[in-house]
Design a protein around this motif. Structure first.
Motif, PDB file in Angstrom:
ATOM      1  N   ALA A  10       2.383  22.895   3.256  1.00  0.00           N
ATOM      2  CA  ALA A  10       2.725  21.852   4.233  1.00  0.00           C
ATOM      3  C   ALA A  10       3.908  21.037   3.717  1.00  0.00           C
ATOM      4  CB  ALA A  10       1.530  20.913   4.436  1.00  0.00           C
ATOM      5  N   MET A  11       4.419  20.175   4.585  1.00  0.00           N
ATOM      6  CA  MET A  11       5.326  19.110   4.150  1.00  0.00           C
ATOM      7  C   MET A  11       4.458  17.947   3.692  1.00  0.00           C
ATOM      8  SD  MET A  11       8.670  19.550   4.472  1.00  0.00           S
ATOM      9  CE  MET A  11       9.355  17.920   4.710  1.00  0.00           C
ATOM     10  N   TYR A  12       4.841  17.342   2.575  1.00  0.00           N
ATOM     11  CA  TYR A  12       4.117  16.184   2.065  1.00  0.00           C
ATOM     12  C   TYR A  12       5.059  14.984   2.066  1.00  0.00           C
ATOM     13  CZ  TYR A  12       0.203  19.085   0.760  1.00  0.00           C
ATOM     14  OH  TYR A  12      -0.876  19.933   0.817  1.00  0.00           O
ATOM     15  N   PHE A  13       4.580  13.915   2.683  1.00  0.00           N
ATOM     16  CA  PHE A  13       5.381  12.705   2.800  1.00  0.00           C
ATOM     17  C   PHE A  13       4.725  11.564   2.032  1.00  0.00           C
ATOM     18  CE2 PHE A  13       8.424  14.053   5.939  1.00  0.00           C
ATOM     19  CZ  PHE A  13       7.774  15.011   6.685  1.00  0.00           C
ATOM     20  N   CYS A  14       5.515  10.934   1.206  1.00  0.00           N
ATOM     21  CA  CYS A  14       5.102   9.709   0.527  1.00  0.00           C
ATOM     22  C   CYS A  14       5.514   8.551   1.436  1.00  0.00           C
ATOM     23  CB  CYS A  14       5.835   9.635  -0.812  1.00  0.00           C
ATOM     24  SG  CYS A  14       5.510   8.160  -1.794  1.00  0.00           S
ATOM     25  N   ALA A  15       4.690   7.513   1.514  1.00  0.00           N
ATOM     26  CA  ALA A  15       5.000   6.414   2.423  1.00  0.00           C
ATOM     27  C   ALA A  15       4.580   5.082   1.810  1.00  0.00           C
ATOM     28  CB  ALA A  15       4.315   6.612   3.772  1.00  0.00           C
ATOM     29  N   PHE A  16       5.391   4.078   2.082  1.00  0.00           N
ATOM     30  CA  PHE A  16       5.173   2.706   1.637  1.00  0.00           C
ATOM     31  C   PHE A  16       4.834   1.870   2.860  1.00  0.00           C
ATOM     32  CE2 PHE A  16       6.206  -0.981  -1.029  1.00  0.00           C
ATOM     33  CZ  PHE A  16       6.482  -1.950  -0.077  1.00  0.00           C
ATOM     34  N   MET A  17       3.799   1.035   2.737  1.00  0.00           N
ATOM     35  CA  MET A  17       3.422   0.205   3.873  1.00  0.00           C
ATOM     36  C   MET A  17       3.643  -1.260   3.557  1.00  0.00           C
ATOM     37  SD  MET A  17      -0.236  -0.205   5.798  1.00  0.00           S
ATOM     38  CE  MET A  17      -0.101   1.179   6.922  1.00  0.00           C
ATOM     39  N   LYS A  18       4.281  -1.932   4.501  1.00  0.00           N
ATOM     40  CA  LYS A  18       4.421  -3.367   4.381  1.00  0.00           C
ATOM     41  C   LYS A  18       4.007  -4.009   5.695  1.00  0.00           C
ATOM     42  CE  LYS A  18       8.210  -5.443   5.286  1.00  0.00           C
ATOM     43  NZ  LYS A  18       9.538  -6.071   5.284  1.00  0.00           N
TER      44      LYS A  18
ATOM     45  N   TYR B 293       0.849  -1.185   0.000  1.00  0.00           N
ATOM     46  CA  TYR B 293       0.000   0.000   0.000  1.00  0.00           C
ATOM     47  C   TYR B 293       0.890   1.241   0.000  1.00  0.00           C
ATOM     48  CZ  TYR B 293      -3.371  -3.486   1.461  1.00  0.00           C
ATOM     49  OH  TYR B 293      -4.159  -4.614   1.525  1.00  0.00           O
ATOM     50  N   LEU B 294       0.389   2.289  -0.607  1.00  0.00           N
ATOM     51  CA  LEU B 294       1.117   3.549  -0.664  1.00  0.00           C
ATOM     52  C   LEU B 294       0.226   4.674  -0.153  1.00  0.00           C
ATOM     53  CD1 LEU B 294       2.514   2.964  -4.233  1.00  0.00           C
ATOM     54  CD2 LEU B 294       3.918   3.071  -2.174  1.00  0.00           C
ATOM     55  N   PHE B 295       0.870   5.644   0.467  1.00  0.00           N
ATOM     56  CA  PHE B 295       0.127   6.744   1.077  1.00  0.00           C
ATOM     57  C   PHE B 295       0.837   8.068   0.808  1.00  0.00           C
ATOM     58  CE2 PHE B 295      -2.574   4.157   3.866  1.00  0.00           C
ATOM     59  CZ  PHE B 295      -1.860   2.976   3.922  1.00  0.00           C
TER      60      PHE B 295
ATOM     61  N   GLU C 203       1.686  -3.343  10.765  1.00  0.00           N
ATOM     62  CA  GLU C 203       2.070  -2.702   9.517  1.00  0.00           C
ATOM     63  C   GLU C 203       3.240  -1.772   9.801  1.00  0.00           C
ATOM     64  OE1 GLU C 203      -1.646  -4.261   7.892  1.00  0.00           O
ATOM     65  OE2 GLU C 203       0.363  -3.842   7.143  1.00  0.00           O
ATOM     66  N   LYS C 204       4.072  -1.578   8.806  1.00  0.00           N
ATOM     67  CA  LYS C 204       5.215  -0.680   8.968  1.00  0.00           C
ATOM     68  C   LYS C 204       5.182   0.334   7.837  1.00  0.00           C
ATOM     69  CE  LYS C 204      10.270  -0.750   8.869  1.00  0.00           C
ATOM     70  NZ  LYS C 204      11.454  -1.644   8.835  1.00  0.00           N
ATOM     71  N   LEU C 205       5.163   1.611   8.201  1.00  0.00           N
ATOM     72  CA  LEU C 205       5.194   2.684   7.218  1.00  0.00           C
ATOM     73  C   LEU C 205       6.626   3.160   7.053  1.00  0.00           C
ATOM     74  CD1 LEU C 205       2.303   5.291   7.719  1.00  0.00           C
ATOM     75  CD2 LEU C 205       2.810   3.967   5.689  1.00  0.00           C
ATOM     76  N   VAL C 206       7.106   3.160   5.826  1.00  0.00           N
ATOM     77  CA  VAL C 206       8.426   3.702   5.517  1.00  0.00           C
ATOM     78  C   VAL C 206       8.203   4.999   4.750  1.00  0.00           C
ATOM     79  CG1 VAL C 206      10.593   3.323   4.306  1.00  0.00           C
ATOM     80  CG2 VAL C 206       9.440   1.400   5.426  1.00  0.00           C
ATOM     81  N   PHE C 207       8.750   6.073   5.268  1.00  0.00           N
ATOM     82  CA  PHE C 207       8.507   7.400   4.706  1.00  0.00           C
ATOM     83  C   PHE C 207       9.645   7.868   3.818  1.00  0.00           C
ATOM     84  CE2 PHE C 207       4.721   8.980   6.813  1.00  0.00           C
ATOM     85  CZ  PHE C 207       4.616   8.196   7.938  1.00  0.00           C
TER      86      PHE C 207
END
Lengths: 116, 115
Positions: free
Chosen positions: A88-96, A33-35, A102-106
């Protein structure tokens, strides 16, 4: 290990215009998943949009949409009709999934300024 | 009706002291996390707990000890504080009910300053 790269440390856009923030990621997994999260000066972390990797259709949330290219491992965020409150600051994140959570990597974030 | 609340909002302390940050969520989630945001705004996971059980421990110094008395609470205790511990610490929660990929809900962060 998964990595998330945001190549634009800072961007600016005029109010009412459209801006696209870039994000690429690296993974060997097929289901993930991506956020995009937004962090305004108030420091809150606010969910902007979510994408499931197994869905080809790009996610949209009002003025926010993504361009998800799975083969290219690219996940860019488009903000239409930019508003001052989008600054704002915008962060892309990958979830595994890892163990039972779940772990979000930013990524390192993109600082977006919307100018009047 | 705050979803994820953490206290205190700001914490200023001297090197060598011990301090705690508390976190509570009222979303009914089964998983809670601690993330650290450094001075360059980079966010990195520290710990995750699922139903009070430690799941993820990301090479964090032993001076950091999370404690989860129940699945709605996850506290972070830091011993012998160092200058490099200065950061913003975020608590977050999520649920795996209905499958994975549910977004994390974040608290408003605790800005820790070590002098």
């Amino acid at each position: 290990a998964q990595t998330v790269t945001q190549s634009q440390p800072e961007m600016s856009v005029q109010e009412a215009e459209t801006v696209t923030l870039s994000c690429t990621y690296d993974t060997s997994e097929n289901n993930y998943y991506l956020f995009w999260y937004k962090q305004p000066p108030s420091r809150q972390m606010i969910l902007v949009i979510r994408q499931e990797a197994y869905k080809q259709q790009n996610a949209t949330e009002n003025r926010f949409s993504v361009n998800f290219q799975k083969a290219a491992k690219s996940f860019s965020l488009k903000i239409s009709d930019s508003q001052l409150g989008d600054t704002a600051m915008y962060f892309c994140a990958f979830m595994k999934s890892q163990g039972g959570s779940e772990k979000l990597v930013f990524g390192k974030g993109t600082k977006l300024t919307v100018n009047p | 009706d705050t979803a994820v609340s953490q206290t205190p909002k700001y914490l200023v302390t001297q090197m060598g002291n011990d301090k705690s940050i508390k976190c509570e969520q009222n979303l009914g989630h089964d998983t809670m996390y601690w993330y650290k945001q450094d001075s360059k705004k980079f966010l990195k996971i520290m710990f995750s707990y699922n139903n009070k059980e430690l799941i993820i421990n990301e090479t964090v110094p032993n001076r950091f000890s999370p404690k989860s008395p129940d699945k709605a609470h996850l506290n972070l205790h830091i011993n012998s504080l160092e200058l490099g511990d200065s950061a913003v610490y975020f608590c977050a929660s999520s649920t795996r009910t209905g499958g994975g990929g549910t977004p994390l809900h974040f608290g408003n962060g605790t800005r820790l300053t070590v002098t």
